[in-house]
Write a protein that holds these residues in place. Sequence first.
Motif, PDB file in Angstrom:
ATOM      1  N   MET A 251       0.843  -1.188   0.000  1.00 40.47           N
ATOM      2  CA  MET A 251       0.000   0.000   0.000  1.00 40.47           C
ATOM      3  C   MET A 251       0.882   1.242   0.000  1.00 40.47           C
ATOM      4  O   MET A 251       1.843   1.345   0.758  1.00 40.47           O
ATOM      5  N   SER A 252       0.572   2.200  -0.862  1.00 40.77           N
ATOM      6  CA  SER A 252       1.362   3.423  -0.965  1.00 40.77           C
ATOM      7  C   SER A 252       1.027   4.379   0.175  1.00 40.77           C
ATOM      8  O   SER A 252      -0.136   4.603   0.503  1.00 40.77           O
ATOM      9  N   LEU A 253       2.060   4.949   0.776  1.00 39.65           N
ATOM     10  CA  LEU A 253       1.891   5.892   1.881  1.00 39.65           C
ATOM     11  C   LEU A 253       2.218   7.301   1.416  1.00 39.65           C
ATOM     12  O   LEU A 253       3.032   7.495   0.521  1.00 39.65           O
ATOM     13  N   PRO A 254       1.610   8.322   2.043  1.00 42.41           N
ATOM     14  CA  PRO A 254       1.952   9.702   1.692  1.00 42.41           C
ATOM     15  C   PRO A 254       3.384  10.025   2.100  1.00 42.41           C
ATOM     16  O   PRO A 254       3.948   9.388   2.995  1.00 42.41           O
ATOM     17  N   LYS A 255       3.964  11.004   1.437  1.00 43.54           N
ATOM     18  CA  LYS A 255       5.341  11.376   1.732  1.00 43.54           C
ATOM     19  C   LYS A 255       5.455  12.180   3.023  1.00 43.54           C
ATOM     20  O   LYS A 255       6.486  12.129   3.702  1.00 43.54           O
ATOM     21  N   ASN A 256       4.397  12.927   3.363  1.00 45.45           N
ATOM     22  CA  ASN A 256       4.458  13.822   4.525  1.00 45.45           C
ATOM     23  C   ASN A 256       3.155  13.755   5.311  1.00 45.45           C
ATOM     24  O   ASN A 256       2.080  13.527   4.753  1.00 45.45           O
ATOM     25  N   THR A 257       3.265  13.975   6.615  1.00 43.41           N
ATOM     26  CA  THR A 257       2.092  14.110   7.482  1.00 43.41           C
ATOM     27  C   THR A 257       2.523  14.850   8.745  1.00 43.41           C
ATOM     28  O   THR A 257       3.717  14.861   9.082  1.00 43.41           O
ATOM     29  N   THR A 258       1.574  15.461   9.426  1.00 42.75           N
ATOM     30  CA  THR A 258       1.915  16.130  10.685  1.00 42.75           C
ATOM     31  C   THR A 258       2.081  15.120  11.806  1.00 42.75           C
ATOM     32  O   THR A 258       3.018  15.196  12.597  1.00 42.75           O
ATOM     33  N   VAL A 259       1.168  14.148  11.884  1.00 48.10           N
ATOM     34  CA  VAL A 259       1.211  13.134  12.945  1.00 48.10           C
ATOM     35  C   VAL A 259       1.219  11.750  12.310  1.00 48.10           C
ATOM     36  O   VAL A 259       0.361  11.432  11.483  1.00 48.10           O
ATOM     37  N   LEU A 260       2.183  10.934  12.698  1.00 46.70           N
ATOM     38  CA  LEU A 260       2.251   9.540  12.263  1.00 46.70           C
ATOM     39  C   LEU A 260       1.979   8.651  13.473  1.00 46.70           C
ATOM     40  O   LEU A 260       2.706   8.711  14.475  1.00 46.70           O
ATOM     41  N   ILE A 261       0.925   7.855  13.403  1.00 53.34           N
ATOM     42  CA  ILE A 261       0.588   6.909  14.468  1.00 53.34           C
ATOM     43  C   ILE A 261       1.034   5.527  14.022  1.00 53.34           C
ATOM     44  O   ILE A 261       0.555   5.001  13.015  1.00 53.34           O
ATOM     45  N   VAL A 262       1.971   4.949  14.736  1.00 56.16           N
ATOM     46  CA  VAL A 262       2.536   3.652  14.383  1.00 56.16           C
ATOM     47  C   VAL A 262       1.859   2.578  15.220  1.00 56.16           C
ATOM     48  O   VAL A 262       2.088   2.470  16.418  1.00 56.16           O
ATOM     49  N   GLY A 263       0.996   1.798  14.569  1.00 53.65           N
ATOM     50  CA  GLY A 263       0.265   0.753  15.270  1.00 53.65           C
ATOM     51  C   GLY A 263      -1.224   1.031  15.287  1.00 53.65           C
ATOM     52  O   GLY A 263      -1.664   2.073  15.771  1.00 53.65           O
ATOM     53  N   ALA A 264      -2.016   0.113  14.731  1.00 49.13           N
ATOM     54  CA  ALA A 264      -3.467   0.297  14.651  1.00 49.13           C
ATOM     55  C   ALA A 264      -4.198  -0.598  15.643  1.00 49.13           C
ATOM     56  O   ALA A 264      -5.264  -1.133  15.355  1.00 49.13           O
ATOM     57  N   GLY A 265      -3.599  -0.779  16.826  1.00 49.85           N
ATOM     58  CA  GLY A 265      -4.289  -1.473  17.901  1.00 49.85           C
ATOM     59  C   GLY A 265      -5.235  -0.525  18.606  1.00 49.85           C
ATOM     60  O   GLY A 265      -5.464   0.609  18.158  1.00 49.85           O
ATOM     61  N   PRO A 266      -5.812  -0.929  19.730  1.00 48.69           N
ATOM     62  CA  PRO A 266      -6.783  -0.088  20.428  1.00 48.69           C
ATOM     63  C   PRO A 266      -6.251   1.291  20.812  1.00 48.69           C
ATOM     64  O   PRO A 266      -6.951   2.290  20.640  1.00 48.69           O
ATOM     65  N   THR A 267      -5.010   1.372  21.319  1.00 44.60           N
ATOM     66  CA  THR A 267      -4.499   2.684  21.718  1.00 44.60           C
ATOM     67  C   THR A 267      -4.174   3.547  20.510  1.00 44.60           C
ATOM     68  O   THR A 267      -4.345   4.767  20.548  1.00 44.60           O
ATOM     69  N   GLY A 268      -3.697   2.932  19.429  1.00 51.57           N
ATOM     70  CA  GLY A 268      -3.435   3.701  18.221  1.00 51.57           C
ATOM     71  C   GLY A 268      -4.710   4.258  17.621  1.00 51.57           C
ATOM     72  O   GLY A 268      -4.786   5.430  17.228  1.00 51.57           O
ATOM     73  N   LEU A 269      -5.740   3.402  17.548  1.00 54.83           N
ATOM     74  CA  LEU A 269      -7.020   3.852  17.013  1.00 54.83           C
ATOM     75  C   LEU A 269      -7.664   4.897  17.919  1.00 54.83           C
ATOM     76  O   LEU A 269      -8.276   5.856  17.446  1.00 54.83           O
ATOM     77  N   ALA A 270      -7.528   4.723  19.238  1.00 53.38           N
ATOM     78  CA  ALA A 270      -8.076   5.714  20.163  1.00 53.38           C
ATOM     79  C   ALA A 270      -7.382   7.059  19.996  1.00 53.38           C
ATOM     80  O   ALA A 270      -8.017   8.117  20.077  1.00 53.38           O
ATOM     81  N   SER A 271      -6.073   7.037  19.762  1.00 51.59           N
ATOM     82  CA  SER A 271      -5.340   8.285  19.519  1.00 51.59           C
ATOM     83  C   SER A 271      -5.846   8.969  18.255  1.00 51.59           C
ATOM     84  O   SER A 271      -6.037  10.189  18.223  1.00 51.59           O
ATOM     85  N   ALA A 272      -6.075   8.170  17.193  1.00 51.67           N
ATOM     86  CA  ALA A 272      -6.577   8.729  15.938  1.00 51.67           C
ATOM     87  C   ALA A 272      -7.976   9.313  16.115  1.00 51.67           C
ATOM     88  O   ALA A 272      -8.280  10.415  15.631  1.00 51.67           O
ATOM     89  N   LEU A 273      -8.845   8.578  16.830  1.00 52.73           N
ATOM     90  CA  LEU A 273     -10.204   9.069  17.065  1.00 52.73           C
ATOM     91  C   LEU A 273     -10.202  10.346  17.892  1.00 52.73           C
ATOM     92  O   LEU A 273     -11.008  11.261  17.668  1.00 52.73           O
ATOM     93  N   SER A 274      -9.284  10.428  18.841  1.00 50.08           N
ATOM     94  CA  SER A 274      -9.193  11.636  19.664  1.00 50.08           C
ATOM     95  C   SER A 274      -8.769  12.838  18.837  1.00 50.08           C
ATOM     96  O   SER A 274      -9.286  13.944  19.009  1.00 50.08           O
ATOM     97  N   LEU A 275      -7.828  12.636  17.920  1.00 51.03           N
ATOM     98  CA  LEU A 275      -7.413  13.727  17.033  1.00 51.03           C
ATOM     99  C   LEU A 275      -8.589  14.189  16.174  1.00 51.03           C
ATOM    100  O   LEU A 275      -8.824  15.393  16.014  1.00 51.03           O
ATOM    101  N   LEU A 276      -9.337  13.238  15.631  1.00 50.19           N
ATOM    102  CA  LEU A 276     -10.506  13.592  14.826  1.00 50.19           C
ATOM    103  C   LEU A 276     -11.538  14.334  15.658  1.00 50.19           C
ATOM    104  O   LEU A 276     -12.150  15.308  15.206  1.00 50.19           O
TER     105      LEU A 276
END
Length: 451
Positions: A1-26
């Motif tokens: 899967m192709s990834l973007p070259k740049n981002t402000t926040v990179l979350i490494v790991g899509a387990g419960p804490t990673g997903l919770a971090s992403a949901l909190s940002l949203l």
Amino acid sequence: MSLPKNTTVLIVGAGPTGLASALSLLHHGFKDFVIVDAVVKGDNSSRAIAVHAATLEALDVIGCGDELASKGTKITSVDFDTRTGALARLTFDTLEPHTRYPYVLIIPQTFTEHIVVVGMKVNSGDTNLADITFEDGQVITTRYVVAADGARSAVRTYLPYFLCNHPYEEYLRFALLRTLASWIRRDDTVDDSTSLVQIALADVTFDNPELSHSNFRIVMSANNPFLFAPLPFTFNEYLAKETGKPIVVERIFRIARGASIEEGPVPHAPSKAYIQDLVNKFGPLDLSSDPSVNQSGKGVCVKEVIWSSRVRTCAAVANTFFTRLSLGDLSKPEGAAILLVGDAAHIHSPAGGQVFLGEALAKHVKATESMLLSEADDILTKFVTERHARALEVIGFTKNLLSAAGVNDEIVAWWLPVSKVTLRDWAIWILGKVYYLRKQVVWGFSGLGRR
């Protein structure tokens, strides 16, 4: 899967804490982030199953507490038994004045936390950015890295983070169990203050449909406890959807039993025969497959093992949860911000919560738009300092619980010729009779005092 070259926040790991971090940002209106994981979808094994009130409260802030609760089994009480009878019942109704979630939610964790980061360095064009290289050669340049990649965090290995064994602390606030824990402790110099050092886990069905409405039970015995917990039927539906197999019609139960070093290693994937032997030897007699022992006069057998594994009991915490990927001078507030969350930050038994930094991260990102970086860093520094202290409390609490659970069958002392197992069972019986003690233990389990 192709990834973007740049981002402000990179979350490494899509387990419960990673997903919770992403949901909190949203939830806080921030969308410039990427979350990556080494697998396309989650594992279909159940792994961790318990979500406590404090975690549900944290998830409720980002709008997913109620939805999660609707998919699980709400455990409003826990029975502590011996193999032949009851010791105590802890009810969670004492939490009602303090939370919308006065229970333990049993819901399987069907996600993995595994990602392969093979390189991390300061960006050559901007020292406040980091270049993260993945196993497939792709590189993402980012301002923030959230390490949610589990206990064996690859991100952590590239930084001055380290996990250290937590010294044994007494965080129980009432004398009875604190004193009990000190009596049964083997050696303060040993990190694991209990004989319970490994646990066999299995999700199983039984051939007796009457067990469907069974309660959460912990059977106390010499050396190690036996746990028996009903999983929600939503897990049966999930398994059928993910595997394409017919839905399992029987209730699935989580079986867990600790084992000491003297008992030998637990198999990596315990077999049906191994699990049946654990149930017969250490479970309640009404689950025994031997009709001559089972109080009903009929044997109850394990019908199917859905999943099985083993875990090691350990407790450790990173020296800090926030740092910067600096070129060398750590006193300067420069370099990409690196944050540890979940098991990457601290490891302990499932009787506690996790580290969530999404809200503080969102505030920090916004603050950097209008103030100096050093001032904005105070937001994260203050927050992670509080979270670090809470992590130490969780570890201390869980170590006390493991000490009480993993009691060797030996005399307390020459001046007190009573078995430690008997003393522990007496203490649990008293706990079940005294409202204040029950309330304190339930409060500790909930994690609400460590938010």
